[in-house]
Design a protein around this motif. Structure first.
Motif, mmCIF file in Angstrom:
data_model
loop_
_atom_site.group_PDB
_atom_site.id
_atom_site.type_symbol
_atom_site.label_atom_id
_atom_site.label_comp_id
_atom_site.label_asym_id
_atom_site.label_seq_id
_atom_site.Cartn_x
_atom_site.Cartn_y
_atom_site.Cartn_z
ATOM 1 N N TYR A 39 0.856 -1.191 0.000
ATOM 2 C CA TYR A 39 0.000 0.000 0.000
ATOM 3 C C TYR A 39 0.888 1.235 0.000
ATOM 4 C CZ TYR A 39 -3.699 -3.248 1.207
ATOM 5 O OH TYR A 39 -4.595 -4.294 1.193
ATOM 6 N N SER A 78 -1.393 -0.841 -4.240
ATOM 7 C CA SER A 78 -2.698 -0.233 -4.036
ATOM 8 C C SER A 78 -2.588 1.023 -3.188
ATOM 9 C CB SER A 78 -3.614 -1.242 -3.343
ATOM 10 O OG SER A 78 -4.882 -0.696 -3.088
ATOM 11 N N PRO A 80 -4.020 2.933 0.021
ATOM 12 C CA PRO A 80 -4.601 2.396 1.249
ATOM 13 C C PRO A 80 -6.048 2.818 1.461
ATOM 14 C CG PRO A 80 -3.158 4.219 1.747
ATOM 15 C CD PRO A 80 -3.035 3.958 0.275
#
Length: 151
Positions: A39, A78, A80
């Protein structure tokens, strides 16, 4: 599947994250899916292009780190998300002055949920201005603290 500790993997990727202009804010293994998710956050936010850029930048260095000792795995990068919990001192400090929501493990003054402005953080306690006044929450009593998101 045997894996290296996340701290070791993340530390190996931090210099690359800095080069790309992102901060690694969390990482997790999903053993069932055989997946590593990193993340990231960045000034101005994270979009799909930034995730892809970071993913490409860490792909070969991760082969050198060999986090699964040669076993295949899926790499995910990704954002978060807006409602991610604060995990580091930096998370708290960057959100001083912002509206937050605090969920506690046990009731404090009869409640387990508070909303208010994050006033300060000293590494052990977070001060939040709520409707009831200023409250000081010990970090070890906080189940989750994150930005308040109005819907």
């Amino acid at each position: 599947m045997k894996v290296k500790p996340l701290e070791e993997v993340v530390e190996g990727l931090r210099p690359i994250a800095e080069e790309v202009g992102v901060e690694i804010v969390d990482a997790e293994w999903d053993m069932r899916a055989r997946a590593l998710t990193i993340y990231i956050d960045a000034e101005g936010g994270v979009d799909l292009n930034l995730c892809e850029t970071f993913h490409r930048a860490i792909d070969l260095p991760l082969d050198g780190i060999d986090p699964t000792f040669g076993e295949p795995y899926t790499l995910n990068c990704s954002s978060p998300g807006l409602d991610r919990p604060f995990k580091t001192e930096r998370d708290y400090l960057r959100h001083i002055g912002d509206k937050v929501e605090v969920r506690l493990y046990a009731p404090f003054d009869g409640k387990k949920y508070y909303e208010g402005e994050l006033l300060s953080f000293d590494g052990e306690n977070a001060a939040v201005r709520t409707e009831e006044g200023e409250k000081i929450f010990s970090v070890n009593k906080i189940a989750k603290i994150s930005l308040y998101i109005e819907v």
